[in-house]
Motif scaffolding. Structure first.
Motif, PDB file in Angstrom:
ATOM      1  N   PRO A 139      21.549  59.985  39.450  1.00 19.32           N
ATOM      2  CA  PRO A 139      22.260  60.169  38.178  1.00 19.32           C
ATOM      3  C   PRO A 139      23.315  59.096  37.900  1.00 19.32           C
ATOM      4  N   GLN A 140      23.975  58.632  38.954  1.00 21.80           N
ATOM      5  CA  GLN A 140      25.012  57.602  38.738  1.00 21.80           C
ATOM      6  C   GLN A 140      24.407  56.270  38.275  1.00 21.80           C
ATOM      7  N   ARG A 141      23.284  55.891  38.892  1.00 25.09           N
ATOM      8  CA  ARG A 141      22.583  54.665  38.476  1.00 25.09           C
ATOM      9  C   ARG A 141      22.066  54.806  37.043  1.00 25.09           C
ATOM     10  N   PHE A 147      18.828  53.998  31.208  1.00 25.67           N
ATOM     11  CA  PHE A 147      17.442  54.485  31.180  1.00 25.67           C
ATOM     12  C   PHE A 147      16.802  54.257  32.545  1.00 25.67           C
ATOM     13  N   ASN A 148      15.745  55.036  32.810  1.00 27.33           N
ATOM     14  CA  ASN A 148      14.990  54.844  34.048  1.00 27.33           C
ATOM     15  C   ASN A 148      13.708  54.107  33.689  1.00 27.33           C
ATOM     16  N   LYS A 174      20.466  60.931  47.004  1.00 25.83           N
ATOM     17  CA  LYS A 174      21.315  60.027  47.779  1.00 25.83           C
ATOM     18  C   LYS A 174      21.446  58.712  47.018  1.00 25.83           C
ATOM     19  N   LEU A 175      22.667  58.264  46.855  1.00 26.15           N
ATOM     20  CA  LEU A 175      22.896  56.984  46.187  1.00 26.15           C
ATOM     21  C   LEU A 175      22.771  55.881  47.235  1.00 26.15           C
ATOM     22  N   THR A 176      21.715  55.069  47.103  1.00 18.85           N
ATOM     23  CA  THR A 176      21.492  54.015  48.095  1.00 18.85           C
ATOM     24  C   THR A 176      21.904  52.671  47.503  1.00 18.85           C
ATOM     25  N   PRO A 177      22.368  51.744  48.346  1.00 12.56           N
ATOM     26  CA  PRO A 177      22.696  50.417  47.810  1.00 12.56           C
ATOM     27  C   PRO A 177      21.412  49.737  47.336  1.00 12.56           C
TER      28      PRO A 177
END
Ligand code: ZN
Ligand code: ZN
Length: 246
Positions: A139-141, A147-148, A174-177
């Motif tokens: 969600p943060q990205r 947009f996705n 999970k927010l990944t780098p």
């Protein structure tokens, strides 16, 4: 309304149909600036000459992972099979596809997703799967980008099978780098447990849609999570596949 205007102009010899099409839909090739006339301008983002020159994904590749092979399963897939069963890619992630993708991802060039989606649609068979799942974005990205890109491409693929588009069952928890900056082992570690799948997918045949497949670590992790939820068959449908440098 439009048709009656066209007919009136034609009947009065004021217009030649191809001139009208050219006038209404003229646009420039994204790569060489040549004028292109098309009835569906978004699908023809590039001219025919540039289209032919694009780095098409070779037909002789491993059916499971999409890497170079004689057309049979590659050694890696035989010795350590991935969690997905097949990979379909349109392009190699080489110039100018890489540049177009960057423009598309970061420049919000959503019209390119119609172009990429239409080409991917020619490679795959939506009727062979039960669900089309776009690679979920955290969600943060999503908030950062707006947009996705995987969802936009999946929308094109499920245009005639809207009930198959499923952007709710899989979530990225999970927010990944950004993965591009890490070597394979790190990517695999980073992505572990990144996805959450809701519901029972028992016996479902699923296609995961993504723009670029690099090491396949994210696609593999999602495929694994989908299979834990019961999926019987998972394919990767991607616009471009990176081939490792030899
Ligand atoms: Zn061109
Ligand atoms: Zn393989």
């Amino acid at each position: 309304m439009m048709q009656s205007i066209i007919n009136w102009l034609k009947n009065n010899h004021m217009l030649n149909y191809s001139d009208l099409v050219n006038t209404l839909f003229k646009q420039k090739c994204l790569l060489c600036d040549a004028n292109i006339a098309a009835l569906q301008p978004n699908i023809h983002a590039v001219c025919l000459a540039c289209l032919n020159d694009l780095p098409w994904h070779p037909k002789t590749s491993c059916p499971q992972c999409g890497l170079s092979s004689s057309g049979q399963s590659c050694g890696r897939c035989i010795s350590a099979p991935p969690d997905f069963d097949a990979t379909h890619a349109v392009f190699l992630y080489n110039f100018p596809i890489d540049a177009m993708m960057q423009r598309y991802k970061y420049g919000s060039m959503l019209s390119l997703c119609t172009f990429f989606g239409a080409l991917l649609n020619e490679k795959v068979s939506p009727e062979t799967v039960d669900l089309i799942i776009p690679m979920p974005m955290h969600p943060q990205r999503l908030q950062e980008r707006g947009f996705n890109q995987a969802l936009e491409i999946a929308k094109v693929l499920s245009k005639n099978n809207k009930e198959k588009l499923d952007y709710k069952s899989a979530e990225r928890q999970k927010l990944t780098p950004p993965q591009a900056s890490f070597p394979l082992k790190e990517r695999v570690k980073n992505i572990k447990g990144a996805f959450n799948v809701n519901g029972n997918l028992t016996g479902k045949r699923i296609a995961i849609v993504d723009d670029v497949m690099t090491t396949g670590a994210s696609l593999n992790e999602l495929a694994k999570t989908l299979k834990k939820a019961g999926a019987s068959h998972v394919e990767c449908w991607v616009v471009a596949r990176t081939l490792p440098h030899k």
